[in-house]
Design an enzyme around this catalytic site. Structure first.
Site, PDB file in Angstrom:
ATOM      1  N   GLU A 166       0.881  -1.283  -0.088  1.00  0.00           N
ATOM      2  CA  GLU A 166       0.259  -0.118  -0.128  1.00  0.00           C
ATOM      3  C   GLU A 166       0.810   1.200  -0.041  1.00  0.00           C
ATOM      4  O   GLU A 166       2.102   1.346   0.668  1.00  0.00           O
ATOM      5  CB  GLU A 166      -0.651   0.157   1.325  1.00  0.00           C
ATOM      6  CG  GLU A 166      -1.807  -1.195   1.347  1.00  0.00           C
ATOM      7  CD  GLU A 166      -2.272  -1.486   2.658  1.00  0.00           C
ATOM      8  OE1 GLU A 166      -3.575  -1.725   2.832  1.00  0.00           O
ATOM      9  OE2 GLU A 166      -1.772  -1.195   3.796  1.00  0.00           O
ATOM     10  N   ASP A 219      -7.572  -4.929   8.991  1.00  0.00           N
ATOM     11  CA  ASP A 219      -7.472  -3.518   8.278  1.00  0.00           C
ATOM     12  C   ASP A 219      -7.305  -3.938   6.702  1.00  0.00           C
ATOM     13  O   ASP A 219      -6.409  -3.034   6.200  1.00  0.00           O
ATOM     14  CB  ASP A 219      -5.873  -3.072   8.654  1.00  0.00           C
ATOM     15  CG  ASP A 219      -4.891  -4.335   8.805  1.00  0.00           C
ATOM     16  OD1 ASP A 219      -5.179  -5.372   8.177  1.00  0.00           O
ATOM     17  OD2 ASP A 219      -3.829  -3.890   9.222  1.00  0.00           O
TER      18      ASP A 219
END
Ligand code: NAD
Length: 347
Positions: A64, A235
């Site tokens: 990410e 998450d």
């Protein structure tokens, strides 16, 4: 050869220097300072450019990019999440990040962020709990005793006054490691054989496990009235820790709804299920805990502003310690238009 001009060198904080900085400053002070810096930045929430992080998923993990900016600085973090990594002796989460000057676009800091992420995640958790946990909470259950766990325990000690942690992990070796690392910290450490035993008498429950699936670390009957849940490990899309029924009984607090709806525990709920944004709680625009029987849940996923705060904190304090190296990572010819000539002269 023309040496690179001094102004174009970028301070780089290596893992070794980050460890030295944390040990020099004292880990509990770093955690408490970071909680303060994050709170100050959340209180000026509208000043930031905000976007959900850009995620690239594979069947084993995720990579990410997490960018944000205010009028002065731009920051981003590169971070991965690979739950199977530990089996190969690798970290589940590793990261590095960069801070740049908005006026020139020039980077001003490059730093490791694996350790800094553990610190800022713990600081953010404790900051949320400071506003949401029942008054006078002293005991926390810590479920998942991996890389993040000691940082979490120490942040709750430094920021919330927790004095007892009850540890549980499906891998007893992880629990033993966590207990060993916390010895001498001033926390009373209780190791538990089940998650049910760990939550006994705990006013705060932290779940911090890693599994790329819908897991059920806490079932509904394990959560009594008045508890604060700090859910760290859910998450990612398809990666959650709490039974849906717990969510339906809880007041849910989040960082940035457009990201949490996709990545957090609330991916299990309808897209319009009410959630409360933490920056509004910190500003007093929204209520935190309103009664002693309320279950409060921080559905943590980790947001770019927390990394920005951590980058700014390191940027503000690292120079005085000398714990950095100068990196020649920016081409900066004396005549800005003579990039080619600079390459030729370097022959
Ligand atoms: P880690 O792999 O080092 O530790 C995870 C631990 O969870 C391991 O010890 C594992 O044995 C344990 N575990 C797995 N399934 C379990 C279960 N069912 N019951 C009890 N324990 C179980 O990972 P880490 O670096 O400590 O990260 C933990 C989680 O936190 C990851 O999912 C990571 O993605 C997440 N994380 C979230 C944030 C955030 O801001 N919210 C930041 C960093 C990491």
């Amino acid at each position: 050869m023309t040496p690179p001009s001094k102004k174009a060198l970028v301070p780089f904080v290596s893992v070794a220097n980050m460890m030295a900085f944390v040990n020099l400053t004292g880990i509990e002070k770093v955690l408490a300072d970071l909680a303060q810096v994050i709170e100050a930045d959340f209180r000026r929430w509208p000043e930031f450019d905000k976007t959900p992080r850009v995620a690239s998923h594979s069947n084993v993990g995720v990579i990410e990019l997490m960018p944000t900016a205010d009028a002065s600085f731009y920051g981003f973090k590169y971070v991965n999440g690979h739950p199977t990594n530990t089996r190969a002796g690798l970290q589940t989460v590793t990261a590095f990040g960069l801070l740049a000057d908005v006026q020139t676009g020039y980077p001003v800091l490059l730093t490791e962020m694996t350790i800094l992420t553990a610190l800022r995640t713990a600081a953010m958790s404790a900051l949320a709990a400071k506003h949401l946990a029942p008054k006078g909470a002293r005991t926390m259950a810590m479920i998942g005793n991996g890389a993040q766990s000691e940082f979490q325990c120490l942040a709750f000690k430094a920021v919330c006054g927790i004095d007892t942690v009850r540890l549980y992990d499906i891998d007893p070796a992880a629990t033993a490691k966590c207990a060993r690392n916390l010895a001498g910290s001033g926390l009373t450490v209780v190791t538990c054989k089940t998650a049910e035993a760990a939550v006994e008498g705990a006013e705060i429950i932290t779940t911090c496990t890693a599994d790329k699936q819908y897991a059920t670390i806490l079932t509904d009957n394990m959560v009594g009235p008045g508890v604060h849940i700090n859910a760290i490990g859910g998450d990612c899309p398809g990666k959650t820790e709490l039974h849906r029924d717990i969510l339906l009984r809880s007041s849910i607090f989040v960082e940035y709804p457009p990201q949490t709806r996709v990545e957090g525990e609330i991916q299990q709920l309808d897209a319009d299920h009410p959630v409360i944004e933490l920056w509004e709680v910190f500003l007093g625009k929204a209520k935190g805990r309103t009664d002693s029987r309320q279950i409060t849940l921080f559905d943590s996923v980790g947001f770019a502003i927390e990394d920005f705060s951590a980058l700014c904190y390191i940027n503000a304090h690292i120079r005085e310690t000398g714990l950095f190296e100068d990196l020649d990572m920016l081409a900066d010819p004396d005549d800005p238009r003579d990039l080619f000539g600079m390459v030729q002269r370097a022959k």
